[in-house]
Design a protein around this motif. Structure first.
Motif, short mmCIF file in Angstrom:
data_model
loop_
_atom_site.label_atom_id
_atom_site.label_comp_id
_atom_site.label_asym_id
_atom_site.label_seq_id
_atom_site.Cartn_x
_atom_site.Cartn_y
_atom_site.Cartn_z
N ILE A 57 18.46 -29.59 9.32
CA ILE A 57 18.38 -31.13 9.56
C ILE A 57 19.25 -32.18 8.69
O ILE A 57 20.61 -32.97 9.55
CB ILE A 57 17.66 -31.62 9.66
CG1 ILE A 57 16.04 -30.62 10.70
CG2 ILE A 57 17.07 -33.21 10.45
CD1 ILE A 57 14.71 -30.64 10.77
N VAL A 58 19.42 -32.00 7.75
CA VAL A 58 19.94 -33.40 6.69
C VAL A 58 21.56 -33.08 7.25
O VAL A 58 22.48 -34.31 7.01
CB VAL A 58 19.36 -33.23 5.76
CG1 VAL A 58 20.65 -33.79 4.97
CG2 VAL A 58 17.86 -34.13 5.25
N VAL A 81 18.42 -18.04 13.30
CA VAL A 81 19.35 -17.44 14.32
C VAL A 81 20.03 -18.76 15.08
O VAL A 81 20.95 -18.35 15.58
CB VAL A 81 18.51 -16.48 15.18
CG1 VAL A 81 19.22 -15.95 15.61
CG2 VAL A 81 18.00 -15.65 14.15
N ALA A 82 19.63 -19.54 15.73
CA ALA A 82 19.43 -20.71 16.31
C ALA A 82 21.39 -20.88 15.69
O ALA A 82 22.08 -21.13 16.90
CB ALA A 82 18.48 -21.51 16.52
N LEU A 83 20.66 -21.24 14.26
CA LEU A 83 22.41 -22.30 14.40
C LEU A 83 22.67 -21.70 14.05
O LEU A 83 25.05 -21.98 14.32
CB LEU A 83 21.83 -23.15 12.11
CG LEU A 83 21.15 -23.97 12.01
CD1 LEU A 83 20.49 -24.06 11.48
CD2 LEU A 83 21.47 -25.45 12.59
N ALA A 84 23.34 -19.99 13.22
CA ALA A 84 24.40 -18.87 13.60
C ALA A 84 24.91 -19.01 14.99
O ALA A 84 25.86 -18.93 14.69
CB ALA A 84 23.57 -17.91 12.53
N LEU A 85 23.78 -18.36 15.88
CA LEU A 85 24.41 -18.39 17.63
C LEU A 85 25.41 -19.31 17.92
O LEU A 85 26.57 -19.39 18.20
CB LEU A 85 23.51 -18.08 17.57
CG LEU A 85 23.95 -17.80 19.51
CD1 LEU A 85 24.65 -16.69 19.90
CD2 LEU A 85 23.08 -17.27 20.05
N GLN A 132 22.73 -28.19 18.25
CA GLN A 132 21.57 -27.27 17.68
C GLN A 132 20.44 -28.30 16.43
O GLN A 132 19.91 -28.04 16.46
CB GLN A 132 22.00 -25.87 16.87
CG GLN A 132 20.53 -25.07 16.72
CD GLN A 132 19.83 -24.85 18.42
OE1 GLN A 132 18.89 -24.95 18.54
NE2 GLN A 132 20.81 -23.85 19.18
N ALA A 133 21.41 -29.18 15.55
CA ALA A 133 20.48 -29.65 14.77
C ALA A 133 20.10 -30.57 15.34
O ALA A 133 19.31 -30.53 14.99
CB ALA A 133 21.89 -29.86 13.85
N VAL A 134 20.13 -30.66 16.80
CA VAL A 134 19.32 -32.33 17.52
C VAL A 134 18.54 -31.62 17.74
O VAL A 134 17.09 -32.27 17.71
CB VAL A 134 19.95 -32.92 19.11
CG1 VAL A 134 19.37 -33.46 19.24
CG2 VAL A 134 21.07 -33.42 17.85
N LEU A 135 18.53 -29.78 18.76
CA LEU A 135 16.92 -29.68 19.03
C LEU A 135 16.43 -28.93 17.92
O LEU A 135 14.97 -29.08 18.06
CB LEU A 135 17.61 -28.53 19.62
CG LEU A 135 18.37 -28.22 20.90
CD1 LEU A 135 18.43 -26.90 21.25
CD2 LEU A 135 17.24 -28.92 21.90
N ILE A 136 16.80 -28.74 16.60
CA ILE A 136 16.03 -28.40 15.75
C ILE A 136 15.05 -29.38 14.81
O ILE A 136 13.82 -29.51 14.66
CB ILE A 136 16.40 -27.89 13.98
CG1 ILE A 136 16.98 -26.27 14.86
CG2 ILE A 136 15.86 -28.19 12.94
CD1 ILE A 136 18.25 -25.70 13.86
N SER A 137 16.02 -30.87 14.57
CA SER A 137 15.32 -31.57 14.87
C SER A 137 14.18 -32.36 14.67
O SER A 137 12.89 -33.01 15.48
CB SER A 137 16.54 -32.96 14.46
OG SER A 137 17.12 -32.95 13.39
N VAL A 138 14.22 -32.84 16.59
CA VAL A 138 13.11 -32.70 17.23
C VAL A 138 11.92 -32.22 17.87
O VAL A 138 10.94 -32.70 17.83
CB VAL A 138 13.46 -33.63 18.47
CG1 VAL A 138 14.67 -34.79 18.94
CG2 VAL A 138 14.28 -32.75 19.35
N CYS A 139 12.12 -30.62 18.12
CA CYS A 139 11.82 -29.52 18.28
C CYS A 139 10.66 -29.23 17.22
O CYS A 139 9.36 -28.89 17.72
CB CYS A 139 12.61 -28.70 19.62
SG CYS A 139 13.10 -29.24 20.75
N VAL A 140 11.26 -29.11 16.20
CA VAL A 140 10.78 -28.44 14.70
C VAL A 140 8.94 -28.77 14.78
O VAL A 140 7.88 -28.52 14.87
CB VAL A 140 11.46 -27.64 14.01
CG1 VAL A 140 10.77 -27.63 12.85
CG2 VAL A 140 12.33 -26.97 14.79
N PRO A 141 9.65 -30.59 14.29
CA PRO A 141 8.00 -31.33 13.86
C PRO A 141 7.01 -30.57 14.96
O PRO A 141 5.55 -30.50 15.15
CB PRO A 141 8.26 -32.09 14.18
CG PRO A 141 9.92 -32.26 13.59
CD PRO A 141 10.54 -31.08 14.17
N VAL A 142 7.44 -30.68 17.08
CA VAL A 142 6.00 -30.37 17.82
C VAL A 142 6.17 -29.08 17.79
O VAL A 142 4.64 -29.02 18.29
CB VAL A 142 6.83 -30.69 19.24
CG1 VAL A 142 6.64 -30.58 20.22
CG2 VAL A 142 7.37 -32.30 18.79
#
Length: 300
Positions: A51-52, A107-111, A124-134
Motif C-alpha cells: 500500500i505504501v 496475486v492481484a498485484l502481480a497480475l 490495484q494498490a488503490v483497490l487494496i487500500s480501500v477494500c482490504v480494511p473493509v
C-alpha cells in the motif's frame, strides 16, 4: 489475456505444504508456528509495503475505488445472507464467509502489472487500500461473534487490519520509506505468499468440505461467478478506461485470500473447512480469471 496457468505455482505450494506436513518430519507442530509467523508478521508486512509504495490520488480514483467497494460490498452482503439459510452451522459459516469476498492481494498485484504495467500496479494498490480494511473487518466480525470474542477488541488487535489502515494513512500522508526500511519490508513481505500457501496446505482436510458442501458451493459461487459478473456489469455500464476495466474485472475474479485459513485458525474457527475453500478457490480461479478477462474483451 493472462496465462491460464498463472495460479498453478500457488496451488503447487499448497500441495507442497500438504505433503510436507503429512509425509516428512515437518509435521503439525512446525506449521502451528509458521501460521503464527505469517499472521502476525509476514502478511502484515506485505500489505503495509504494497500500500505504501504505490502513491494514491484520492480525487482521481473516486469512481474506480467506489466500483471496487461496490463489488466487495455485494460479496459481503451475499455471504452474510447465507447465514439465514436453514440448518447453517454458525461457526462453519463464520469461518468460511470471508472466502466469498476476500481476495489474494499478492496475486492481484502481480497480475495487475502484467495487464497494465506500472499503471495497473497503482490501480490495484488503490483497490487494496480501500477494500482490504473493509474485507478484513467483515471477515473478523462473524468470527468474533461466533467465538464469543469482543468485536472491537478483535478489530483493534487484528494485525491485518492494523497493517492495512496504517499503510493507508502513511500513503495518504505522503510517507516515503527509507531505502533500508523499504528493502527490509519487501523481503519480509515476499516470504508471506509461499509460507502462507504452504501453511494452508499443511492444514488441509479435504473431507472437511463434506460437512457443509452446499454452503461451500454458495461461497464459491459468490466468489467466482457472481462477483465477476457484477464487476463486468459495472465496468460496462460506466465505460471505464481499458486499464481500469481490466484491473477491476481481474480483481473480482481473484482467488480468495490464502490468509483466510490463518485468520480462521487463530480466531478459533473451522480451519480445515476454510483451507479446503482456499484450495477450491485457487483451482476455480485458474480458468475463471482468463475467462472473465476474455468476456470483458468480447463485450467491449
Amino acid at each position: 489475456m493472462p496465462d491460464p496457468l498463472i495460479l498453478l505455482p500457488d496451488f503447487a505450494l499448497i500441495a507442497l505444504g500438504y505433503l510436507l506436513c503429512r509425509h516428512t518430519p515437518l509435521d503439525r507442530p512446525v506449521w502451528d508456528g509458521a501460521e503464527k509467523l505469517v499472521y502476525y508478521l509476514l502478511f502484515p508486512a506485505l500489505l503495509f509495503y504494497a500500500i505504501v509504495k504505490n502513491p494514491i490520488q484520492p480525487t482521481a480514483m473516486l469512481q474506480f475505488a467506489g466500483t471496487g467497494l461496490a463489488v466487495v460490498g455485494c460479496g459481503i452482503a451475499l455471504a452474510y445472507a447465507l447465514a439465514r439459510a436453514p440448518g447453517v452451522d454458525r461457526l462453519m459459516h463464520a469461518s468460511g464467509a470471508q472466502t466469498a469476498f476476500r481476495f489474494n492481494s499478492y496475486v492481484a498485484l502481480a497480475l495487475a502489472e502484467r495487464l497494465a504495467g506500472a499503471e495497473g500496479v497503482a490501480l490495484q494498490a488503490v483497490l487494496i487500500s480501500v477494500c482490504v480494511p473493509v474485507c478484513n473487518i467483515a471477515a473478523v466480525w462473524p468470527l468474533a461473534r461466533a467465538g464469543g470474542h469482543g468485536y472491537l477488541r478483535e478489530l483493534v488487535r487484528n494485525p491485518l487490519i492494523v497493517a492495512t489502515v496504517s499503510g493507508l494513512v502513511a500513503n495518504l500522508a505522503g510517507l516515503q520509506l527509507p531505502a533500508l526500511a523499504a528493502t527490509t519490508l519487501s523481503r519480509v513481505g515476499a516470504a508471506a505468499l509461499p509460507l502462507g500457501l504452504m501453511a494452508v496446505g499443511a492444514g488441509l482436510r479435504f473431507g472437511a468440505l463434506r460437512e457443509a458442501p452446499w454452503l461451500a458451493g454458495g461461497f464459491m459461487a459468490i466468489r467466482h461467478a457472481l462477483l465477476p459478473a457484477v464487476a463486468l456489469g459495472l465496468v460496462l455500464l460506466q465505460r471505464l478506461p481499458t486499464a481500469q476495466a481490466a484491473v477491476l474485472v481481474s480483481f473480482a475474479a481473484m482467488p480468495t485470500a490464502s490468509s483466510a485459513y490463518v485468520l480462521a485458525t487463530r480466531m478459533g474457527g473451522h480451519g480445515g473447512y476454510v483451507a479446503g475453500l482456499v484450495t477450491v478457490s485457487t483451482l476455480l480461479a485458474m480458468p475463471g480469471l482468463p475467462l472473465a478477462l476474455a468476456l470483458l474483451g468480447w463485450l467491449r
